[in-house]
Each structure stands twice: as structure tokens, then as C-alpha cells.
Enzyme design. Structure first.
Site, PDB file in Angstrom:
ATOM      1  N   ASP A   1       0.873  -1.283  -0.023  1.00  0.00           N
ATOM      2  CA  ASP A   1      -0.065  -0.060   0.091  1.00  0.00           C
ATOM      3  C   ASP A   1       1.082   1.209   0.044  1.00  0.00           C
ATOM      4  O   ASP A   1       1.916   1.313   0.774  1.00  0.00           O
ATOM      5  CB  ASP A   1      -1.107   0.259   1.244  1.00  0.00           C
ATOM      6  CG  ASP A   1      -1.981   1.088   1.295  1.00  0.00           C
ATOM      7  OD1 ASP A   1      -1.780   2.064   0.885  1.00  0.00           O
ATOM      8  OD2 ASP A   1      -3.051   0.670   1.416  1.00  0.00           O
TER       9      ASP A   1
ATOM     10  N   VAL B   1     -10.923   2.723  -3.179  1.00  0.00           N
ATOM     11  CA  VAL B   1     -10.616   2.061  -4.620  1.00  0.00           C
ATOM     12  C   VAL B   1     -11.450   0.924  -4.721  1.00  0.00           C
ATOM     13  O   VAL B   1     -11.736   0.057  -3.935  1.00  0.00           O
ATOM     14  CB  VAL B   1      -9.120   1.553  -4.466  1.00  0.00           C
ATOM     15  CG1 VAL B   1      -8.726   0.852  -5.913  1.00  0.00           C
ATOM     16  CG2 VAL B   1      -8.136   2.964  -4.317  1.00  0.00           C
TER      17      VAL B   1
ATOM     18  N   HIS C   1     -10.522  -5.617  -2.496  1.00  0.00           N
ATOM     19  CA  HIS C   1      -9.051  -6.012  -1.939  1.00  0.00           C
ATOM     20  C   HIS C   1      -9.067  -5.966  -0.436  1.00  0.00           C
ATOM     21  O   HIS C   1      -9.962  -5.669   0.300  1.00  0.00           O
ATOM     22  CB  HIS C   1      -8.063  -4.620  -2.163  1.00  0.00           C
ATOM     23  CG  HIS C   1      -8.424  -3.352  -1.820  1.00  0.00           C
ATOM     24  ND1 HIS C   1      -9.598  -2.667  -2.734  1.00  0.00           N
ATOM     25  CD2 HIS C   1      -8.075  -2.753  -0.449  1.00  0.00           C
ATOM     26  CE1 HIS C   1      -9.628  -1.556  -1.932  1.00  0.00           C
ATOM     27  NE2 HIS C   1      -9.051  -1.296  -0.751  1.00  0.00           N
TER      28      HIS C   1
ATOM     29  N   HIS D   1      -6.851  -5.348   3.238  1.00  0.00           N
ATOM     30  CA  HIS D   1      -5.746  -4.869   3.943  1.00  0.00           C
ATOM     31  C   HIS D   1      -5.005  -5.759   4.823  1.00  0.00           C
ATOM     32  O   HIS D   1      -5.708  -6.397   5.771  1.00  0.00           O
ATOM     33  CB  HIS D   1      -5.956  -3.692   4.600  1.00  0.00           C
ATOM     34  CG  HIS D   1      -6.571  -2.724   3.910  1.00  0.00           C
ATOM     35  ND1 HIS D   1      -6.003  -1.487   3.370  1.00  0.00           N
ATOM     36  CD2 HIS D   1      -7.827  -2.361   3.072  1.00  0.00           C
ATOM     37  CE1 HIS D   1      -6.728  -0.655   2.374  1.00  0.00           C
ATOM     38  NE2 HIS D   1      -7.861  -1.266   2.416  1.00  0.00           N
TER      39      HIS D   1
HETATM   40  P1  5GP Z   1      -9.683   1.315   0.510  1.00  0.00           P
HETATM   41  O1  5GP Z   1      -9.971   2.675   1.182  1.00  0.00           O
HETATM   42  O2  5GP Z   1     -10.367   1.186  -0.698  1.00  0.00           O
HETATM   43  O3  5GP Z   1     -10.035   0.142   1.230  1.00  0.00           O
HETATM   44  O4  5GP Z   1      -8.178   1.172   0.261  1.00  0.00           O
HETATM   45  C1  5GP Z   1      -7.589   1.579  -0.824  1.00  0.00           C
HETATM   46  C2  5GP Z   1      -6.133   1.606  -0.251  1.00  0.00           C
HETATM   47  O5  5GP Z   1      -5.278   1.797  -1.459  1.00  0.00           O
HETATM   48  C3  5GP Z   1      -5.701   2.752   0.491  1.00  0.00           C
HETATM   49  O6  5GP Z   1      -5.063   2.141   1.754  1.00  0.00           O
HETATM   50  C4  5GP Z   1      -4.558   3.701  -0.385  1.00  0.00           C
HETATM   51  O7  5GP Z   1      -3.601   3.922   0.585  1.00  0.00           O
HETATM   52  C5  5GP Z   1      -4.139   2.377  -1.108  1.00  0.00           C
HETATM   53  N1  5GP Z   1      -3.614   3.268  -2.466  1.00  0.00           N
HETATM   54  C6  5GP Z   1      -4.377   4.128  -3.096  1.00  0.00           C
HETATM   55  N2  5GP Z   1      -3.729   4.437  -4.242  1.00  0.00           N
HETATM   56  C7  5GP Z   1      -2.844   3.625  -4.484  1.00  0.00           C
HETATM   57  C8  5GP Z   1      -1.941   3.260  -5.666  1.00  0.00           C
HETATM   58  O8  5GP Z   1      -1.825   3.822  -6.535  1.00  0.00           O
HETATM   59  N3  5GP Z   1      -1.040   2.198  -5.391  1.00  0.00           N
HETATM   60  C9  5GP Z   1      -1.159   1.350  -4.257  1.00  0.00           C
HETATM   61  N4  5GP Z   1      -0.193   0.633  -4.052  1.00  0.00           N
HETATM   62  N5  5GP Z   1      -1.878   1.662  -3.119  1.00  0.00           N
HETATM   63  C10 5GP Z   1      -2.867   2.643  -3.527  1.00  0.00           C
END
Ligand code: 5GP
Length: 142
Positions: free
Chosen positions: A35, A100, A104, A106
């Protein structure tokens, strides 16, 4: 009704290789990478290749292989970073904190007395992500 999957999301681009990532694991169904805004040292994302927005619209057949890899990554990050524990999180739709829209999970190594950093907070230095990815790959035996 669930919103449609958008193939332009950032993880779809990472899966297609259009955007770089620090990968630690890949098989025919799943990819895991660092991340970029980690909530803790070694924060890793486990992502199925099959497209879905989140758990709510995922094919149930995706979930067994996904969580088998989540377990593998959890064991590897704990070993690689000598962590005391591991937090596993998964968000569905904006109200839950999802940012996103490609399913996924974490996997965040935890250390006694160290709180989680904010979700989608600060960008980590690429060299730190690369170093942690190397340790996790080594713990996975690859
Ligand atoms: P969500 O909020 O959708 O559960 O988590 C999305 C995660 O993707 C966040 O922890 C954020 O830091 C990570 N993230 C956002 N953009 C990118 C990216 O371009 N590359 C990577 N590797 N992680 C990302």
C-alpha cells in the site's frame, strides 16, 4: 442496486501493469503489493484479479483463494517485519471507508503500543516500500 465495476480504477491499472507497484506475491488468481499510503510498516494489499467492486458483488468462488492468500501474506508480513500481530481489514462502498473500487484486503503488521496511521493518509517513500517488499518476498520464500 450495486454500482457497476469501473475497469479504470487504480488497482485494475496496477493489475494490467499500467501503473507500477511493489509486488510481493502473484499467482493465477491473486496479486499482493505494498500500500503506497501505509497505515503501518509493511501494509500490504491482497487483490484478486477477477473484477468486482468489493465483497458485495464478488463471485463467491473468488473468496476462498483470496483469503487463502490473505493468510499466507499475514504469516509472511509478521515474520518479515518481526511484528507482534496483524490487522486484516476490508471496506465496502464509501460509507465504510472504501476509496478504490476493486475488491482488496488490507494486511497490516502491528507492533505493541503503535497505533494504526490514518486510512489513505501519507505517501511512503518508494525506497521504504521496496525494502519492506523485499523482506516480505524473502519471508514468502521467493
Ligand atoms: P480502500 O479505502 O479502498 O479500502 O483502500 C485503498 C487503499 O489503496 C488505501 O489504503 C490507499 O492507501 C491505497 N492506494 C491508493 N492508491 C494507491 C496506488 O496507486 N497504489 C497502491 N499500491 N496503493 C494505493
Amino acid at each position: 442496486m450495486a454500482e457497476a465495476y469501473d475497469p479504470g480504477n487504480i488497482f485494475a491499472k496496477i493489475l494490467r501493469g499500467e501503473i507500477p507497484s511493489h509486488r510481493v506475491y502473484e499467482d493465477d488468481a491473486i496479486v499482493a503489493f505494498m500500500d503506497v499510503m501505509p497505515q503501518g510498516t509493511g501494509h500490504t494489499l491482497v487483490v484478486p484479479k477477477a473484477p468486482s467492486r468489493n465483497m458485495l458483488d464478488a463471485d463467491p468462488a473468488t473468496l476462498g483463494p483470496l483469503f487463502a492468500v490473505v493468510q499466507k501474506i499475514a504469516v509472511a508480513v509478521k515474520k518479515a517485519l518481526d511484528a507482534d500481530g496483524v490487522t486484516i481489514m476490508q471496506f465496502n462502498e464509501p460509507a465504510s471507508g472504501q476509496t478504490v473500487y476493486h475488491l482488496h484486503v488490507h494486511v497490516v503488521p502491528r507492533f505493541e503500543g503503535v497505533p494504526l496511521k490514518p486510512h489513505s493518509g501519507q505517501m511512503e517513500k518508494p525506497e521504504v516500500l521496496a525494502e519492506n517488499a523485499g523482506k516480505i518476498r524473502a519471508a514468502l520464500g521467493g
